[in-house]
Design an enzyme around this catalytic site. Structure first.
Site, PDB file in Angstrom:
ATOM      1  N   ALA A  13      29.522   3.611 -40.004  1.00 24.19           N
ATOM      2  CA  ALA A  13      27.750   3.743 -38.576  1.00 24.19           C
ATOM      3  C   ALA A  13      27.526   5.419 -37.683  1.00 24.19           C
ATOM      4  CB  ALA A  13      28.818   3.105 -37.268  1.00 24.19           C
ATOM      5  N   VAL A  14      27.204   5.315 -36.984  1.00 30.69           N
ATOM      6  CA  VAL A  14      26.561   6.572 -36.675  1.00 30.69           C
ATOM      7  C   VAL A  14      27.897   7.099 -36.577  1.00 30.69           C
ATOM      8  CG1 VAL A  14      25.649   7.723 -34.873  1.00 30.69           C
ATOM      9  CG2 VAL A  14      24.741   6.153 -35.520  1.00 30.69           C
ATOM     10  N   ARG A  35      31.905  -1.221 -46.061  1.00 24.66           N
ATOM     11  CA  ARG A  35      31.522  -3.071 -46.093  1.00 24.66           C
ATOM     12  C   ARG A  35      29.828  -3.355 -46.648  1.00 24.66           C
ATOM     13  NH1 ARG A  35      33.269  -7.313 -41.282  1.00 24.66           N
ATOM     14  NH2 ARG A  35      31.534  -6.305 -40.662  1.00 24.66           N
ATOM     15  N   SER A 130      36.260  14.174 -30.582  1.00 22.53           N
ATOM     16  CA  SER A 130      35.641  14.250 -29.362  1.00 22.53           C
ATOM     17  C   SER A 130      34.620  14.765 -29.808  1.00 22.53           C
ATOM     18  CB  SER A 130      36.123  14.771 -28.200  1.00 22.53           C
ATOM     19  OG  SER A 130      35.608  14.699 -27.027  1.00 22.53           O
ATOM     20  N   LYS A 185      43.893  12.377 -27.432  1.00 21.39           N
ATOM     21  CA  LYS A 185      42.808  12.045 -27.309  1.00 21.39           C
ATOM     22  C   LYS A 185      42.218  10.958 -26.167  1.00 21.39           C
ATOM     23  CE  LYS A 185      37.950  11.544 -27.990  1.00 21.39           C
ATOM     24  NZ  LYS A 185      37.780  10.036 -28.301  1.00 21.39           N
ATOM     25  N   HIS A 188      42.391  13.266 -23.133  1.00 22.74           N
ATOM     26  CA  HIS A 188      41.283  13.865 -23.107  1.00 22.74           C
ATOM     27  C   HIS A 188      40.455  12.795 -22.260  1.00 22.74           C
ATOM     28  CE1 HIS A 188      37.174  14.206 -24.508  1.00 22.74           C
ATOM     29  NE2 HIS A 188      37.199  15.263 -24.768  1.00 22.74           N
TER      30      HIS A 188
END
Length: 479
Positions: A13-14, A35, A130, A185, A188
């Site tokens: 994905a992106v 997949r 991030s 994270k 964050h």
């Protein structure tokens, strides 16, 4: 298929696609897998000229394409999808290989996965990333956990693709063992929630109390971004506020529904803080503010409640008020970072991670959503005093808070008088005042607890726990 790829990314994905492209752009041969095979082929066809990709149609082909020790980056949804990918790939790996989870996993899941895979000699590296899709492509802030051995093999690659701070340092460090990377994270993102809430409150105060238009407020934010509030979030806030909707000609911010969504990491930050006994009231208020914004029926039913109506100030007064809002925003921002770093320190102690708070602030200086100029000063504060109990105990930050406090209080007085909600500003100031208070009402709370539940209390004048016989002669007995 020959073992030529130095790293592999599954889940295109992106974020996964852009991370794979980032590795390829930096000279690495990257095995890619998804997949849905068509997504793999599309990446190679569209971006194949950016570097060397090896398209794999199956899990076995993907693993076979990787050099030893194999470095397999998983970029799928957190939770069950991540477990499913691990279950598919782990049997194909050998001792010394590593699985890098770059999703927003809960750190407790990361700890479990690391422990399970360690038994098979496989390194599991929970890695916070991030910067969104742009960061994944051009350089994110990277927060890897896992073993030191895994970082020795993986770290140089991450350092090459990570964002670079103003001094050229890569925005990545080995945070600590097992779930430390995903924990940091998570915090964050909690700080990010607080930061965005505080900026939102500043905007609303400037609009409803100062009477400024979104375009005027955008100019104010641009000015703030040239000073101590210089940060990515302040920068993009000015862009959002200056944007005009093409369909209506109205300010963009006026045609967007005022319902803020969330993906869960801010909520986790608050939940874990409760477990650790760490007060993160500013972050909590930001999470609750998003929750409240989504209860549209409740808000609609409450719009007729009594309260003052905001009355905009005159031009001269508005300018002075805007300066006070800048002070309140900056002071509240310091508090939100203080609370976040306190939670990281508490988590580090609880789980034995030995997280370097100065190093964490250093890797947040570039690539990530909360990147800000004053992180350099936070790093300097922790480097100078590694055992610093709080950012507010740092002489420079304490002096700035002291200088801001009168304006901070005046802003909250104005907000209260004019009926403009400012829960983030208020929570930050309450936290500050609670820390500096000589005595807190917790003494009364302990008396109440002892009265109704015999929970005991401790005295100021001698050691030990005591209980008062409230229903009898009120004599005191040792617990």
């Amino acid at each position: 298929m020959s073992s030529t790829a130095q790293i592999g990314v599954t889940g295109l994905a992106v974020m996964g696609r852009n991370l794979a492209r980032n590795f390829a752009r930096n000279g690495y041969t990257v095995a890619v897998h998804n997949r849905t095979a068509s997504r793999t082929q599309a990446l190679v066809e569209e971006f194949g000229d950016e570097g060397d990709f090896v398209a794999a149609g199956t899990a076995k082909e993907f693993v076979a394409a990787l050099e030893r020790p194999r470095r397999l980056v998983v970029m799928v949804k957190a939770g069950e999808p991540t477990d499913a990918v691990i279950a598919e790939f782990a049997p194909l790996l050998e001792p010394g290989d590593m699985i890098i989870d770059g999703g927003n996993a809960h750190f407790a899941d990361t700890r479990r996965r690391e422990r399970e895979l360690r038994e098979h000699g496989i390194h599991f590296v929970g890695t916070g990333i991030s910067g969104g899709e742009e960061g994944a492509l051009h350089g994110p802030s990277i927060m890897p956990g896992g073993s030191k051995e895994s970082y020795d093999a993986l770290g140089p690659m991450l350092e090459r693709i990570a964002a670079k701070a103003s001094d050229g340092a890569p925005c990545v460090t080995h945070v600590g063992p097992d779930g430390a990377g995903h924990f940091v994270k998570m915090v964050h993102n909690g700080i990010e929630y607080a930061d965005m809430q505080l900026i939102g409150e500043a905007y609303q105060l400037l609009r409803e109390v100062a009477g400024y238009s979104p375009a005027r407020i955008a100019d104010i934010f641009r000015t703030w971004n040239t000073g101590r509030l210089d940060s990515y979030l302040i920068e993009i806030t000015a862009e959002v506020l200056s944007h005009v909707d093409a369909a209506t000609g109205e300010p963009f911010v006026d045609v967007v529904q005022d319902r803020a969504e969330q993906k869960g990491t801010g909520r986790w930050t608050v939940q874990i803080a409760l477990d650790l006994g760490v007060p993160v009231s500013g972050i909590a208020e930001a999470v609750f503010a998003r929750s409240l914004s989504g209860h549209t029926a409740l808000r609609e039913a409450s719009r007729g409640l009594a309260g003052p109506k905001a009355s905009p100030l005159g031009e001269a007064e508005a300018g002075a008020f805007a300066d006070r809002v800048e002070q309140a925003l900056y002071a509240s921002k310091i508090v939100s970072y203080t609370q976040g770093f306190h939670e990281i320190a508490a988590g580090s102690e609880e789980y034995g991670w030995n997280v370097d708070l100065g190093a964490v602030s250093a890797i947040w200086r570039g690539g990530c959503i909360i990147r800000a100029a004053f992180l350099d000063r936070i790093r300097a504060a922790y480097d100078a005093r590694p055992g610093l109990p709080s950012l507010l105990a740092d002489e420079t930050f304490a002096r700035e808070i002291a200088a801001a406090q009168d304006d901070w209080r005046e802003v909250l007085v104005a907000a209260t008088r004019q009926g403009v909600p400012a829960p983030g500003f208020a929570a930050a100031l309450a936290y500050y005042d609670a820390l500096r208070a000589e005595r807190l009402p917790a003494a009364l709370t302990q008396g109440q607890r002892d009265y109704f539940g015999a929970h005991t209390y401790r005295r100021t004048d001698r050691e030990g726990a005591f209980h008062t016989l409230w229903g009898g002669d009120r004599s005191e007995v040792p617990a």
